[in-house]
Design a protein around this motif. Structure first.
Motif, PDB file in Angstrom:
ATOM      1  N   ASN A 141      47.138  42.684  40.983  1.00  0.00           N
ATOM      2  CA  ASN A 141      48.276  42.171  40.808  1.00  0.00           C
ATOM      3  C   ASN A 141      48.624  43.461  39.622  1.00  0.00           C
ATOM      4  O   ASN A 141      49.535  44.210  39.702  1.00  0.00           O
ATOM      5  N   ALA A 142      48.124  43.869  38.634  1.00  0.00           N
ATOM      6  CA  ALA A 142      48.428  45.252  37.915  1.00  0.00           C
ATOM      7  C   ALA A 142      48.059  45.854  38.224  1.00  0.00           C
ATOM      8  O   ALA A 142      48.931  47.027  37.925  1.00  0.00           O
ATOM      9  N   ILE A 143      47.038  46.304  39.270  1.00  0.00           N
ATOM     10  CA  ILE A 143      46.612  48.140  39.530  1.00  0.00           C
ATOM     11  C   ILE A 143      47.844  47.932  40.743  1.00  0.00           C
ATOM     12  O   ILE A 143      48.478  49.004  40.719  1.00  0.00           O
ATOM     13  N   LEU A 144      47.876  46.841  41.569  1.00  0.00           N
ATOM     14  CA  LEU A 144      48.360  47.178  42.535  1.00  0.00           C
ATOM     15  C   LEU A 144      49.742  47.278  42.162  1.00  0.00           C
ATOM     16  O   LEU A 144      51.223  48.450  42.552  1.00  0.00           O
ATOM     17  N   ALA A 145      50.720  47.273  40.731  1.00  0.00           N
ATOM     18  CA  ALA A 145      52.046  46.736  40.516  1.00  0.00           C
ATOM     19  C   ALA A 145      52.183  49.009  39.411  1.00  0.00           C
ATOM     20  O   ALA A 145      53.275  49.667  39.287  1.00  0.00           O
ATOM     21  N   GLU A 146      50.903  49.319  38.632  1.00  0.00           N
ATOM     22  CA  GLU A 146      51.277  50.056  37.920  1.00  0.00           C
ATOM     23  C   GLU A 146      51.004  51.405  38.403  1.00  0.00           C
ATOM     24  O   GLU A 146      51.102  52.732  38.041  1.00  0.00           O
ATOM     25  N   VAL A 147      49.414  51.281  39.715  1.00  0.00           N
ATOM     26  CA  VAL A 147      49.091  52.373  39.329  1.00  0.00           C
ATOM     27  C   VAL A 147      49.828  52.360  41.463  1.00  0.00           C
ATOM     28  O   VAL A 147      49.362  53.780  41.848  1.00  0.00           O
ATOM     29  N   GLY A 148      49.597  51.498  41.772  1.00  0.00           N
ATOM     30  CA  GLY A 148      49.632  51.547  43.037  1.00  0.00           C
ATOM     31  C   GLY A 148      51.405  51.845  43.775  1.00  0.00           C
ATOM     32  O   GLY A 148      51.712  52.148  44.920  1.00  0.00           O
ATOM     33  N   GLY A 149      52.330  51.259  42.305  1.00  0.00           N
ATOM     34  CA  GLY A 149      53.887  51.183  42.658  1.00  0.00           C
ATOM     35  C   GLY A 149      53.933  50.647  43.915  1.00  0.00           C
ATOM     36  O   GLY A 149      54.665  50.288  44.410  1.00  0.00           O
ATOM     37  N   GLY A 150      53.336  49.119  44.106  1.00  0.00           N
ATOM     38  CA  GLY A 150      53.330  48.161  44.920  1.00  0.00           C
ATOM     39  C   GLY A 150      52.983  48.656  46.190  1.00  0.00           C
ATOM     40  O   GLY A 150      54.015  47.577  47.798  1.00  0.00           O
ATOM     41  N   ASP A 151      52.298  50.142  46.105  1.00  0.00           N
ATOM     42  CA  ASP A 151      52.128  50.427  47.920  1.00  0.00           C
ATOM     43  C   ASP A 151      51.432  49.805  48.584  1.00  0.00           C
ATOM     44  O   ASP A 151      49.957  50.112  48.258  1.00  0.00           O
ATOM     45  N   LEU A 152      51.420  49.234  49.495  1.00  0.00           N
ATOM     46  CA  LEU A 152      50.534  48.353  50.489  1.00  0.00           C
ATOM     47  C   LEU A 152      49.407  49.290  51.427  1.00  0.00           C
ATOM     48  O   LEU A 152      48.125  48.709  51.485  1.00  0.00           O
ATOM     49  N   GLU A 153      50.009  50.202  51.670  1.00  0.00           N
ATOM     50  CA  GLU A 153      49.452  50.823  52.756  1.00  0.00           C
ATOM     51  C   GLU A 153      47.792  52.106  51.541  1.00  0.00           C
ATOM     52  O   GLU A 153      46.969  52.651  52.266  1.00  0.00           O
ATOM     53  N   SER A 154      48.365  52.504  50.336  1.00  0.00           N
ATOM     54  CA  SER A 154      47.550  52.821  49.534  1.00  0.00           C
ATOM     55  C   SER A 154      46.567  51.484  49.326  1.00  0.00           C
ATOM     56  O   SER A 154      45.223  52.177  48.879  1.00  0.00           O
ATOM     57  N   VAL A 155      46.609  50.277  49.139  1.00  0.00           N
ATOM     58  CA  VAL A 155      45.736  49.418  49.357  1.00  0.00           C
ATOM     59  C   VAL A 155      44.907  49.368  50.383  1.00  0.00           C
ATOM     60  O   VAL A 155      43.627  48.998  50.605  1.00  0.00           O
ATOM     61  N   ARG A 156      45.581  49.258  51.707  1.00  0.00           N
ATOM     62  CA  ARG A 156      44.822  49.497  53.225  1.00  0.00           C
ATOM     63  C   ARG A 156      43.824  50.635  53.110  1.00  0.00           C
ATOM     64  O   ARG A 156      42.872  51.042  52.956  1.00  0.00           O
ATOM     65  N   MET A 157      44.195  52.451  52.210  1.00  0.00           N
ATOM     66  CA  MET A 157      43.258  52.888  52.008  1.00  0.00           C
ATOM     67  C   MET A 157      41.863  53.087  50.813  1.00  0.00           C
ATOM     68  O   MET A 157      41.482  53.249  51.551  1.00  0.00           O
ATOM     69  N   TRP A 158      42.441  52.153  50.609  1.00  0.00           N
ATOM     70  CA  TRP A 158      41.582  51.919  49.288  1.00  0.00           C
ATOM     71  C   TRP A 158      40.956  51.267  49.880  1.00  0.00           C
ATOM     72  O   TRP A 158      39.022  50.668  50.069  1.00  0.00           O
ATOM     73  N   GLY A 159      41.124  49.859  50.964  1.00  0.00           N
ATOM     74  CA  GLY A 159      39.985  49.893  51.585  1.00  0.00           C
ATOM     75  C   GLY A 159      39.079  50.313  52.235  1.00  0.00           C
ATOM     76  O   GLY A 159      38.258  50.079  52.768  1.00  0.00           O
ATOM     77  N   ARG A 160      40.047  50.913  53.022  1.00  0.00           N
ATOM     78  CA  ARG A 160      38.999  52.040  54.099  1.00  0.00           C
ATOM     79  C   ARG A 160      37.973  53.034  53.032  1.00  0.00           C
ATOM     80  O   ARG A 160      36.915  53.573  53.745  1.00  0.00           O
ATOM     81  N   MET A 161      38.439  53.328  52.294  1.00  0.00           N
ATOM     82  CA  MET A 161      37.116  53.779  50.863  1.00  0.00           C
ATOM     83  C   MET A 161      36.010  53.530  50.654  1.00  0.00           C
ATOM     84  O   MET A 161      35.077  53.669  50.518  1.00  0.00           O
ATOM     85  N   SER A 162      36.256  51.939  50.979  1.00  0.00           N
ATOM     86  CA  SER A 162      35.328  51.075  49.925  1.00  0.00           C
ATOM     87  C   SER A 162      34.722  50.814  50.562  1.00  0.00           C
ATOM     88  O   SER A 162      33.011  51.041  50.789  1.00  0.00           O
ATOM     89  N   VAL A 163      34.649  51.048  52.347  1.00  0.00           N
ATOM     90  CA  VAL A 163      33.324  51.070  52.936  1.00  0.00           C
ATOM     91  C   VAL A 163      31.976  52.365  53.023  1.00  0.00           C
ATOM     92  O   VAL A 163      31.490  52.100  53.095  1.00  0.00           O
ATOM     93  N   ASP A 164      32.858  53.417  52.856  1.00  0.00           N
ATOM     94  CA  ASP A 164      31.492  54.437  52.654  1.00  0.00           C
ATOM     95  C   ASP A 164      30.655  54.119  51.457  1.00  0.00           C
ATOM     96  O   ASP A 164      29.434  54.543  51.198  1.00  0.00           O
ATOM     97  N   GLN A 165      31.407  53.981  50.243  1.00  0.00           N
ATOM     98  CA  GLN A 165      30.773  53.067  49.389  1.00  0.00           C
ATOM     99  C   GLN A 165      30.040  52.505  49.740  1.00  0.00           C
ATOM    100  O   GLN A 165      28.440  52.277  49.043  1.00  0.00           O
ATOM    101  N   LEU A 166      30.074  51.676  49.817  1.00  0.00           N
ATOM    102  CA  LEU A 166      29.319  50.101  50.600  1.00  0.00           C
ATOM    103  C   LEU A 166      28.429  50.216  51.678  1.00  0.00           C
ATOM    104  O   LEU A 166      27.176  50.213  51.532  1.00  0.00           O
ATOM    105  N   ILE A 167      27.988  52.050  52.040  1.00  0.00           N
ATOM    106  CA  ILE A 167      27.785  52.177  53.401  1.00  0.00           C
ATOM    107  C   ILE A 167      26.551  52.662  52.390  1.00  0.00           C
ATOM    108  O   ILE A 167      25.315  52.944  52.153  1.00  0.00           O
ATOM    109  N   ALA A 168      26.915  53.390  51.106  1.00  0.00           N
ATOM    110  CA  ALA A 168      25.756  53.908  50.922  1.00  0.00           C
ATOM    111  C   ALA A 168      25.004  53.164  50.150  1.00  0.00           C
ATOM    112  O   ALA A 168      23.713  53.528  50.019  1.00  0.00           O
ATOM    113  N   THR A 169      25.435  52.399  49.545  1.00  0.00           N
ATOM    114  CA  THR A 169      24.297  51.710  49.659  1.00  0.00           C
ATOM    115  C   THR A 169      23.218  50.809  49.781  1.00  0.00           C
ATOM    116  O   THR A 169      22.790  49.977  50.155  1.00  0.00           O
ATOM    117  N   THR A 170      24.705  50.688  51.548  1.00  0.00           N
ATOM    118  CA  THR A 170      23.514  49.760  52.225  1.00  0.00           C
ATOM    119  C   THR A 170      23.580  49.612  53.904  1.00  0.00           C
ATOM    120  O   THR A 170      24.642  49.536  54.795  1.00  0.00           O
TER     121      THR A 170
END
Length: 178
Positions: A50-79
């Motif tokens: 919640n703090a990250i969403l408010a302070e870093v993301g400015g409440g923008d859920l689209e940026s949260v969605r993009m972060w979810g997309r980016m996390s896949v590449d990190q996961l695939i690198a390890t698995t």
């Protein structure tokens, strides 16, 4: 993995007074080493998100969605075995097995999975703001995971949203292989 990502993100934004935003028990985790494979309190995870969403993301859920997309590449690198090239259904099945290593509760269910469609039931059991943000992150994650498996024309939408009063959150995903 997600907990350490949250802590790393907060630590990288040194200009924000996190102590004014987070309770003392959460600040402890910002000062100590985080072990990626350890379990951490869900309440702290929620407050950090919640703090990250408010302070870093400015409440923008689209940026949260993009972060979810980016996390896949990190996961695939390890698995790397997570993705079955050209087979989104098998990739989703592999994720279903892998999911148990991320949460110690049934956060995601996959009751419907066909050649071009899936329903994902999402229930992180958090407050509305955190549940909505986590659901958008999950949407981005699955969109990118399907893309990595070779799916095209991927479309994700919520057909039920617990943060809007529905009994649960259901993410509907559609794709094609052409």
């Amino acid at each position: 993995m997600l907990f350490s990502d949250y802590v790393r993100m907060i630590r990288s934004h040194k200009h924000i007074d996190w102590a004014a935003r987070l309770p003392r028990e959460d600040m402890f985790y910002l000062r100590t080493p985080i072990e990626p494979l350890e379990w951490y309190p869900m309440e702290t995870f929620e407050r950090l998100g919640n703090a990250i969403l408010a302070e870093v993301g400015g409440g923008d859920l689209e940026s949260v969605r993009m972060w979810g997309r980016m996390s896949v590449d990190q996961l695939i690198a390890t698995t790397p075995y997570l993705v079955a090239e050209g087979d989104p259904v098998e990739t989703m099945m592999r994720f279903r097995v892998q999911r148990a290593t991320f949460f110690d509760f049934e956060a995601l269910e996959l009751p419907t999975l066909t050649d071009d469609h899936a329903h994902v039931i999402i229930h992180y059991f958090m407050g509305d703001m955190a549940e909505e943000a986590a659901s958008y992150q999950t949407m981005g994650f699955f969109e990118r995971l399907l893309e990595q498996a070779g799916a095209r024309a991927i479309s994700g939408r919520f057909v039920e949203r617990s943060w809007k009063g529905d009994p649960r959150t259901v993410l509907s995903l559609n794709w094609s292989m052409n």
